[in-house]
Structure formats: C-alpha cells, structure tokens
Design an enzyme around this catalytic site. Sequence first.
Site, PDB file in Angstrom:
ATOM      1  N   ASP A  13       0.810  -1.225   0.000  1.00  0.00           N
ATOM      2  CA  ASP A  13       0.000   0.000   0.000  1.00  0.00           C
ATOM      3  C   ASP A  13       0.839   1.269   0.000  1.00  0.00           C
ATOM      4  OD1 ASP A  13      -2.264  -1.634   0.080  1.00  0.00           O
ATOM      5  OD2 ASP A  13      -2.162  -1.762   2.261  1.00  0.00           O
ATOM      6  N   LYS A  16       1.741   2.021  -5.124  1.00  0.00           N
ATOM      7  CA  LYS A  16       2.289   1.429  -6.351  1.00  0.00           C
ATOM      8  C   LYS A  16       1.355   1.644  -7.537  1.00  0.00           C
ATOM      9  CE  LYS A  16       2.383  -2.544  -4.270  1.00  0.00           C
ATOM     10  NZ  LYS A  16       1.990  -2.139  -2.897  1.00  0.00           N
ATOM     11  N   GLY A  40      -4.491  -4.595  -3.775  1.00  0.00           N
ATOM     12  CA  GLY A  40      -5.507  -3.574  -4.047  1.00  0.00           C
ATOM     13  C   GLY A  40      -4.777  -2.311  -4.441  1.00  0.00           C
ATOM     14  N   HIS A  41      -4.797  -1.984  -5.729  1.00  0.00           N
ATOM     15  CA  HIS A  41      -4.043  -0.833  -6.232  1.00  0.00           C
ATOM     16  C   HIS A  41      -5.029   0.232  -6.705  1.00  0.00           C
ATOM     17  CE1 HIS A  41      -0.391  -3.656  -7.133  1.00  0.00           C
ATOM     18  NE2 HIS A  41      -0.765  -3.650  -5.873  1.00  0.00           N
ATOM     19  N   GLN A 223       1.952  -6.120  -3.190  1.00  0.00           N
ATOM     20  CA  GLN A 223       2.411  -6.228  -1.803  1.00  0.00           C
ATOM     21  C   GLN A 223       3.678  -5.374  -1.588  1.00  0.00           C
ATOM     22  OE1 GLN A 223       1.391  -9.622  -3.272  1.00  0.00           O
ATOM     23  NE2 GLN A 223      -0.535  -8.762  -2.667  1.00  0.00           N
TER      24      GLN A 223
HETATM   25  P1  GDP Z   1      -0.810   0.202  -3.541  1.00  0.00           P
HETATM   26  O1  GDP Z   1      -1.376  -1.062  -3.016  1.00  0.00           O
HETATM   27  O2  GDP Z   1       0.659   0.326  -3.273  1.00  0.00           O
HETATM   28  O3  GDP Z   1      -1.135   0.468  -4.988  1.00  0.00           O
HETATM   29  O4  GDP Z   1      -1.496   1.372  -2.702  1.00  0.00           O
HETATM   30  P2  GDP Z   1      -3.074   1.512  -2.351  1.00  0.00           P
HETATM   31  O5  GDP Z   1      -3.772   1.964  -3.582  1.00  0.00           O
HETATM   32  O6  GDP Z   1      -3.577   0.300  -1.669  1.00  0.00           O
HETATM   33  O7  GDP Z   1      -3.021   2.640  -1.249  1.00  0.00           O
HETATM   34  C1  GDP Z   1      -2.501   3.911  -1.515  1.00  0.00           C
HETATM   35  C2  GDP Z   1      -3.610   4.954  -1.281  1.00  0.00           C
HETATM   36  O8  GDP Z   1      -3.034   6.242  -1.211  1.00  0.00           O
HETATM   37  C3  GDP Z   1      -4.632   5.018  -2.393  1.00  0.00           C
HETATM   38  O9  GDP Z   1      -5.862   5.382  -1.846  1.00  0.00           O
HETATM   39  C4  GDP Z   1      -4.081   6.145  -3.299  1.00  0.00           C
HETATM   40  O10 GDP Z   1      -5.112   6.804  -4.036  1.00  0.00           O
HETATM   41  C5  GDP Z   1      -3.510   7.064  -2.277  1.00  0.00           C
HETATM   42  N1  GDP Z   1      -2.314   7.824  -2.711  1.00  0.00           N
HETATM   43  C6  GDP Z   1      -1.322   7.455  -3.552  1.00  0.00           C
HETATM   44  N2  GDP Z   1      -0.348   8.396  -3.588  1.00  0.00           N
HETATM   45  C7  GDP Z   1      -0.757   9.382  -2.740  1.00  0.00           C
HETATM   46  C8  GDP Z   1      -0.177  10.608  -2.308  1.00  0.00           C
HETATM   47  O11 GDP Z   1       0.926  10.994  -2.705  1.00  0.00           O
HETATM   48  N3  GDP Z   1      -0.877  11.341  -1.392  1.00  0.00           N
HETATM   49  C9  GDP Z   1      -2.082  10.954  -0.906  1.00  0.00           C
HETATM   50  N4  GDP Z   1      -2.689  11.717  -0.006  1.00  0.00           N
HETATM   51  N5  GDP Z   1      -2.664   9.793  -1.295  1.00  0.00           N
HETATM   52  C10 GDP Z   1      -2.002   9.026  -2.185  1.00  0.00           C
HETATM   53  P1  IMO Z   2      -0.925  -4.309  -2.175  1.00  0.00           P
HETATM   54  O1  IMO Z   2      -0.486  -4.870  -3.498  1.00  0.00           O
HETATM   55  C1  IMO Z   2      -0.971  -4.691   2.160  1.00  0.00           C
HETATM   56  C2  IMO Z   2      -0.961  -8.753   3.784  1.00  0.00           C
HETATM   57  C3  IMO Z   2      -2.193  -9.200   4.539  1.00  0.00           C
HETATM   58  C4  IMO Z   2      -1.557 -10.118   5.556  1.00  0.00           C
HETATM   59  C5  IMO Z   2      -0.457 -10.803   4.750  1.00  0.00           C
HETATM   60  C6  IMO Z   2      -0.826 -12.161   4.192  1.00  0.00           C
HETATM   61  O2  IMO Z   2      -2.226  -3.596  -2.225  1.00  0.00           O
HETATM   62  O3  IMO Z   2       0.178  -3.527  -1.538  1.00  0.00           O
HETATM   63  P2  IMO Z   2      -2.375 -12.903   2.164  1.00  0.00           P
HETATM   64  O4  IMO Z   2      -3.834 -12.695   1.908  1.00  0.00           O
HETATM   65  O5  IMO Z   2      -1.493 -12.340   1.113  1.00  0.00           O
HETATM   66  O6  IMO Z   2      -2.041 -14.337   2.476  1.00  0.00           O
HETATM   67  O7  IMO Z   2      -2.079 -12.084   3.527  1.00  0.00           O
HETATM   68  O8  IMO Z   2      -0.160  -9.924   3.681  1.00  0.00           O
HETATM   69  N1  IMO Z   2      -1.205  -8.258   2.417  1.00  0.00           N
HETATM   70  C7  IMO Z   2      -1.164  -6.968   2.074  1.00  0.00           C
HETATM   71  N2  IMO Z   2      -0.988  -5.863   2.828  1.00  0.00           N
HETATM   72  N3  IMO Z   2      -1.097  -4.587   0.823  1.00  0.00           N
HETATM   73  C8  IMO Z   2      -1.246  -5.687   0.051  1.00  0.00           C
HETATM   74  O9  IMO Z   2      -1.233  -5.634  -1.286  1.00  0.00           O
HETATM   75  C9  IMO Z   2      -1.334  -6.944   0.677  1.00  0.00           C
HETATM   76  N4  IMO Z   2      -1.497  -8.203   0.227  1.00  0.00           N
HETATM   77  C10 IMO Z   2      -1.404  -8.998   1.306  1.00  0.00           C
HETATM   78  O10 IMO Z   2      -2.853  -8.113   5.149  1.00  0.00           O
HETATM   79  O11 IMO Z   2      -0.942  -9.376   6.572  1.00  0.00           O
HETATM   80 MG    MG Z   3      -2.931  -1.712  -1.789  1.00  0.00          MG
END
Ligand code: GDP
Ligand code: IMO
Ligand code: MG
Length: 424
Positions: A13, A16, A40-41, A223
């Site tokens: 998170d 990415k 979850g991206h 991840q």
């Molecule tokens: P990922 O799993 O690495 O793709 O990240 P996620 O999408 O799960 O979580 C990142 C969250 O932060 C999402 O809701 C993005 O829309 C948000 N986000 C990404 N870059 C920024 C930033 O520079 N500032 C803020 N405030 N939010 C951001």
């Molecule tokens: P993105 O790509 C954050 C965490 C779960 C748990 C551990 C194992 O959005 O960054 P799993 O279901 O993979 O067997 O769970 O890994 N986890 C993540 N945490 N971002 C993710 O993906 C994750 N995918 C798995 O919360 O701790």
């Molecule tokens: Mg994510």
Amino acid sequence: MPGIVLIGTQWGDEGKGKITDLLADQMDMVVRYQGGDNAGHTVIDGDQEFRFHLIPSGILYPHINCVIGNGVVVNPRVLIEELDGLESRGTSTNKLLVSCNAHLVMPYHLILDGARELKLGESKIGTTRKGIGPAYADKISRTGLRVQDMLDMKIFKEKLEAALDEKNDILTKIYGFEPFDLEQIVYDYAGYAKRLKKHVTDTSLAVNKALDEGKNVFFEGAQGMLLDIDHGTYPFVTSSSPISGGACVGAGVGPKKIDRIIGVVKAYVTRVGSGPFPTELDNGTGDMMRERGGEYGTTTGRPRRCGWFDAVILRYANMINSLTEIVVTKLDVLSQFEKIKICVGYEYEGKIYDNFPPHQTVVHKCNPVYEEADGWMESLGEITEYGDLPKAAQEYLARIEELGGASISMVSVGPKRRQIIFKD
Ligand code: GDP
Ligand code: IMO
Ligand code: MG
C-alpha cells in the site's frame, strides 16, 4: 531502458498503483508477476477511482498490453468481475493477456485460508482471506491447477478430482466443513474458461518479444518487500516474492533484461494484518496519519496500522532489491505534524541495529531509535516543482535519501496523477 520493475519497499500500500498508472503512459506493456487479488491498487483517473486487484494498473491506457504473468495466482471469478467492471465503465480490456502457466485460486483455497486463520486464533496472520497462501502451497506441492487446465475440461476434471480427494478430507475431517462438489466446480470453471479463453497465452514469450523489440515493459509489483516469503517478516508475510527478483521468476525473463528498479516508499509506514512493526504508533499520532492518509485497506477495508518512517527498512529494501531510484509517496499526509520522527536504527538489549535484524525476536521486541525533524505545516497538494517544497520537507526528503542510500526521482503529494513532482 526497456525493462522496469516497480516494487513496494514496506508492507504494501505504498501507492504502487498510482505510480504505475502515472508511468504507464510511457510504457508499451505492464506486467503483474506475483500475488493475486490480495492486492488492491488504487488509480485515480480524472474524477474516477479504480481499484485493481488482478489487472495491471496500466489498463486505463488503450495502447498498453497488460499481462498477468505465470507467477500470479488467478481467481477467475474475480478476474471476470474486474474485467466486467472495467468494460462497464468504458475501458477496453481486449489487450489483457493471462499466462497459461499461472495457477488458479480454487474455491477450497478460500475456505482453507479462512479456516487456518480461525484455527490460529490470536496468532493469526491477518490474511486477506482470498485463498492466496493455500493456492501457492498447492503450486509448490505440485497439486495445483493452472489456467491452461481450464482449456481442456477433461484434464481439468481429472486434476480436480485428485485435488478434491485430499482437500475434501481436510475440510471435513479437520475443519468440520462440507465437502466440495466436483461437478459444480467443473461447471463453474467451464464457464470462466469460456469467458477468459481469448486472453490466455504464453505470456513469457510475449514479454520477451516486447523486450527484444526494445519496447518499454513495466513490471508492477504487488504487496511489499517485507511481505516477501523469504525476505519479509515471516510468518507474517504473503506467499509470493514481491521483491524485484520476483519479476524474473514471475514473468519468465532473465535478470539481464531488467534495467531500472523503482522502490515505492511511503513517507511514513503502514501495515495491514498482524506481525511486527517497530515504528508503529498506537496512539493519536497514528490515528491522525490514518485519517489524513485514508489508511484503510483497498481490498479488505481494514484500518491500516500507521507509524513513522523507518530508514532501517529502506536500507534493507535497497539491498535486497538493488533499487536504482525511489519514489516517495504521500508526503502531503505529513503536513499537519509540527515534529516528524525518522527511525534510524533499532535498539534491542543494549545493541543498536543499523541493518534489518535477521532474528524475528529482535524485530518484534526492538525499540526504534529516532531522530526528530521539523515539520512544515503547509499543504503540498498543488506544488509541482521540487524547489517549491517547504525547506523542512526538502530536508526530510534529503535525509530519507541519505539514510536509505537511494536517490529520489519523484515525490507524490496527492492521489491524483498531476500531484507528482519530478526531481531532476
Ligand atoms: P498500492 O497497493 O501500493 O497500490 O497502494 P493503495 O492503492 O492500496 O493505497 C494507496 C492509497 O493512497 C490510495 O488510496 C491512493 O489513491 C492514495 N495515494 C497514492 N499516492 C498518494 C499521495 O501521494 N498522497 C495521498 N494523499 N494519497 C495518495
Ligand atoms: P498491495 O499490493 C498490504 C498482507 C495481509 C496479511 C499478509 C498475508 O495492495 O500492496 P495474504 O492474503 O497475502 O495471504 O495475507 O499480507 N497483504 C497486504 N498488505 N497490501 C497488500 O497488497 C497486501 N497483500 C497482502 O494483510 O498481513
Ligand atoms: Mg494496496
């Protein structure tokens, strides 16, 4: 520079999806190489928000070939839902390729994931319950079913029968669940196969061809490196290799084809699920980060644990992944803090650790060693030039570079595409 890998340097998170979407504009192909729909991206395109779980974050650009590589575990039901969701919003998914060698997440994997977590009780991993661990376990045990098996339902049925023989025993005798019905799964997966068939191909051939033609191929990690099965905080990890090396295995390319390795670094740290987290703030400061940063799981909605930036982790990520650059995200979230802490080492039983400790007891029990910096108390969301960032923010970024031994190429100051600052 055609082969570019992007990875998360913390526990996932890091943003990415946003960075992949941003850079995808200049790419010809975006490839997912590991994980499954546990990812979850989030991508924001104009006023629309997209949450990708299996489909690469490059799909919004019509010129891009998107690839789900052999290293991904695919739940076909979820993939179809995602495809339908995109199509209904007007995004074409014709250019998606799915590896015939990718393993399938089966219905019993989801049940087993939940059952094992329940049995672990307080020691649970806090998985996303998407069946990821059990699907990878079957792959390694050589009892998994692959995407290509769906193309020949006779073979699919034979393999499934053998798998269910064991799985139904485990489900009924160990966990007290109902057994799965062979015919029902065959029926469901035959339907999925019909829908997905046109996307299935030898993706390693397609990826290598693109690289050999000098095309820009982007490998989107899911991840983060501390969730890596080998290098993460085992057993509180996922079951794949999110590190840069995982791109070679999970897409079928040689290491020589990777030219650039981008580490995505959140300006603070978050974690979903259980496991050690040295800089965690279980207090009002952590709550403020969560609220300001919208730190709730994209896949599960769970509140993310939050804490100060940890340079020990970045140094470790740099070493394991050979980062060629870093992108710092969510710097804007730190704007409301008068003082900001940076973890520069860990202390455990009188010893200081500059490098990530190999022994899990130390990671669980250590105390972070902090240095304190001034905050900036100014919103950053409209800044587009590095030099226009407040001085304290520039100093914070310089310290991240210095402590992590990596150079920053971009700084993200908001979730939107335009909220990005290119450095030099
Ligand atoms: P990922 O799993 O690495 O793709 O990240 P996620 O999408 O799960 O979580 C990142 C969250 O932060 C999402 O809701 C993005 O829309 C948000 N986000 C990404 N870059 C920024 C930033 O520079 N500032 C803020 N405030 N939010 C951001
Ligand atoms: P993105 O790509 C954050 C965490 C779960 C748990 C551990 C194992 O959005 O960054 P799993 O279901 O993979 O067997 O769970 O890994 N986890 C993540 N945490 N971002 C993710 O993906 C994750 N995918 C798995 O919360 O701790
Ligand atoms: Mg994510």
